[in-house]
Each structure stands twice: as C-alpha cells, then as structure tokens.
Scaffold this active site. Structure first.
Site, PDB file in Angstrom:
ATOM      1  N   ASN A   1      48.115  -1.603  28.347  1.00  0.00           N
ATOM      2  CA  ASN A   1      47.684  -1.858  29.732  1.00  0.00           C
ATOM      3  C   ASN A   1      46.160  -1.856  29.869  1.00  0.00           C
ATOM      4  O   ASN A   1      45.583  -2.755  30.469  1.00  0.00           O
ATOM      5  CB  ASN A   1      48.250  -0.779  30.673  1.00  0.00           C
ATOM      6  CG  ASN A   1      49.655  -1.114  31.133  1.00  0.00           C
ATOM      7  OD1 ASN A   1      49.903  -2.214  31.615  1.00  0.00           O
ATOM      8  ND2 ASN A   1      50.570  -0.179  30.973  1.00  0.00           N
ATOM      9  N   THR A   2      45.535  -0.825  29.333  1.00  0.00           N
ATOM     10  CA  THR A   2      44.087  -0.656  29.491  1.00  0.00           C
ATOM     11  C   THR A   2      43.320  -1.813  28.859  1.00  0.00           C
ATOM     12  O   THR A   2      42.443  -2.410  29.483  1.00  0.00           O
ATOM     13  CB  THR A   2      43.631   0.671  28.836  1.00  0.00           C
ATOM     14  OG1 THR A   2      44.399   1.739  29.390  1.00  0.00           O
ATOM     15  CG2 THR A   2      42.157   0.923  29.072  1.00  0.00           C
TER      16      THR A   2
ATOM     17  N   GLY B   1      36.981   8.781  26.880  1.00  0.00           N
ATOM     18  CA  GLY B   1      37.561   8.973  25.559  1.00  0.00           C
ATOM     19  C   GLY B   1      36.804   8.339  24.410  1.00  0.00           C
ATOM     20  O   GLY B   1      36.811   8.860  23.297  1.00  0.00           O
TER      21      GLY B   1
ATOM     22  N   ASP C   1      47.519   2.072  23.303  1.00  0.00           N
ATOM     23  CA  ASP C   1      48.833   2.695  23.470  1.00  0.00           C
ATOM     24  C   ASP C   1      49.794   1.625  24.013  1.00  0.00           C
ATOM     25  O   ASP C   1      50.231   0.763  23.258  1.00  0.00           O
ATOM     26  CB  ASP C   1      48.648   3.901  24.409  1.00  0.00           C
ATOM     27  CG  ASP C   1      49.873   4.787  24.512  1.00  0.00           C
ATOM     28  OD1 ASP C   1      50.642   4.863  23.548  1.00  0.00           O
ATOM     29  OD2 ASP C   1      50.052   5.429  25.564  1.00  0.00           O
ATOM     30  N   THR C   2      50.105   1.625  25.304  1.00  0.00           N
ATOM     31  CA  THR C   2      50.978   0.568  25.853  1.00  0.00           C
ATOM     32  C   THR C   2      50.281  -0.786  25.858  1.00  0.00           C
ATOM     33  O   THR C   2      50.930  -1.826  25.862  1.00  0.00           O
ATOM     34  CB  THR C   2      51.386   0.888  27.305  1.00  0.00           C
ATOM     35  OG1 THR C   2      50.232   0.869  28.134  1.00  0.00           O
ATOM     36  CG2 THR C   2      52.082   2.232  27.399  1.00  0.00           C
TER      37      THR C   2
END
Ligand code: 5GP
Ligand code: MG
Length: 180
Positions: A106-107, A41, A103-104
C-alpha cells in the site's frame, strides 16, 4: 505482553548490503537525482544509503516525506495519507524513493503514484526489507536489501511503539508467554 528482540540481520550484514545496494543503484539513477526517504522508519537506512551513494560518486538532493503509519501497535493502518510532503520541486526530476519495509505494498504504491502525479521523470524505489508473502498490491521495489519472512521487526530506524529505533541491527519481536 512481554517480548524479546531476536537478532535477524546483524550490523555488519546491514553495512555490507547497504554498500552493495548503492553500487547497484548508482548506474540506474538519472541526472541530478533526489533521494526521498519515508519518515520515520527509513531515516537511518536513508542516512547510511546516501553516504554509500556518495562513495560511488552520486551527490543527490535529499528530502523526506511523512506518511500515515502503523501507529502504536503491530497492525497496518491499511490506508495511506501524506502527513508532510517533500519540499523539493519534483517536476522532471529523477527520484530514488527509500522505505524501510515493503509489506502489503500500500505505502509504496501510493507514494510512487503521488510522486509521479507531481511530475517526476523517473521514480525508482528501494526498500531495506521485503516481506514478499504479505503482498496485497501489485508493486515491486526496484532494489531490495533483504527479503524477510513475515515477522514483526524493529531496529535500524524501525520501531515497536516508538521503541528500538536506535538498535544498530534488525531484530524480530518475539512475544513471550507469561508464566502461569
Ligand atoms: P505496507 O504499506 O507495505 O503494508 O507497509 C509498509 C509499512 O508498514 C512500512 O513502511 C513500515 O512502516 C510498516 N511495517 C511493515 N512491517 C513492519 C514491521 O515488521 N515492523 C514495523 N515496525 N513496521 C512495519
Ligand atoms: Mg513506514
């Protein structure tokens, strides 16, 4: 379901923001920095960002990592794993981690921990897009291109089922109701 892609951030706005991001980042980077982009991405964002960093006098090493990702749909996988690690030695290095979307969290949290565990001296993070309202993990990016609402986006390297990465702008996927 049929869908259309609605422009959210234009090509010109992207170019301008990547330029100013590089100006913000440059003075904060340590010596002999390494830029680590997350495939797939962030590949276009990373490519544009390093060229803007060059314009403001930064000549970083560049590497990429592949993590587990969304897969073919729109739902997050939840857990993150390293599929392909970067090849540079990170011991004592000053790193700028580059991702497409926060986003959340996590990554980003996972990757920062991973890079620290490999002995990095400094890990700064930069994301093009930040979906603040979706955050689940206690993590913040040091540099954010654009805060965005909770919409599924594509373009500028970001896909929907491997499509739309080539778009020079960021678009939101809008599902169309099938006519009855
Ligand atoms: P997190 O781990 O923060 O929940 O998710 C970050 C990753 O989820 C991003 O690097 C990106 O790959 C993916 N992601 C989050 N939102 C979107 C979106 O709107 N479109 C696409 N294609 N991927 C997304
Ligand atoms: Mg990603």
């Amino acid at each position: 379901m049929p869908y259309i892609v609605k422009t959210l951030i234009s090509e010109m706005d992207l170019q301008e923001r990547v330029r100013t991001l590089a100006e913000e980042i440059a003075p904060r980077l340590g010596p002999d920095p390494i830029v680590i982009g997350l495939f797939k991405g962030a590949f276009i964002f990373t490519a544009d960002l390093v060229r803007e960093l060059y314009r403001v006098g930064v000549n970083p090493a560049i590497d990429f990592m592949v993590l587990s990702s969304y897969g073919a749909g729109m739902d997050s996988a939840g857990t993150v794993a390293v599929k392909l690690d970067c090849r540079e030695k990170l011991e004592g290095r000053h790193i700028l981690l580059v991702d497409d979307i926060l986003d959340t969290g996590n990554t980003l949290l996972f990757t920062i921990d991973h890079l620290r565990a490999k002995g990095a001296a400094q890990v700064l993070s930069c994301v093009l897009l930040d979906k603040k309202e979706r955050r689940k993990m206690p993590v913040k990016a040091d540099f954010v291109g654009f805060p965005i609402p909770n919409e599924f986006v594509v373009g500028y390297g970001i896909d929907y089922a491997e499509k739309h990465r080539e778009l020079p702008y960021i678009g939101a996927v809008v599902q169309q109701q099938a006519a009855s």
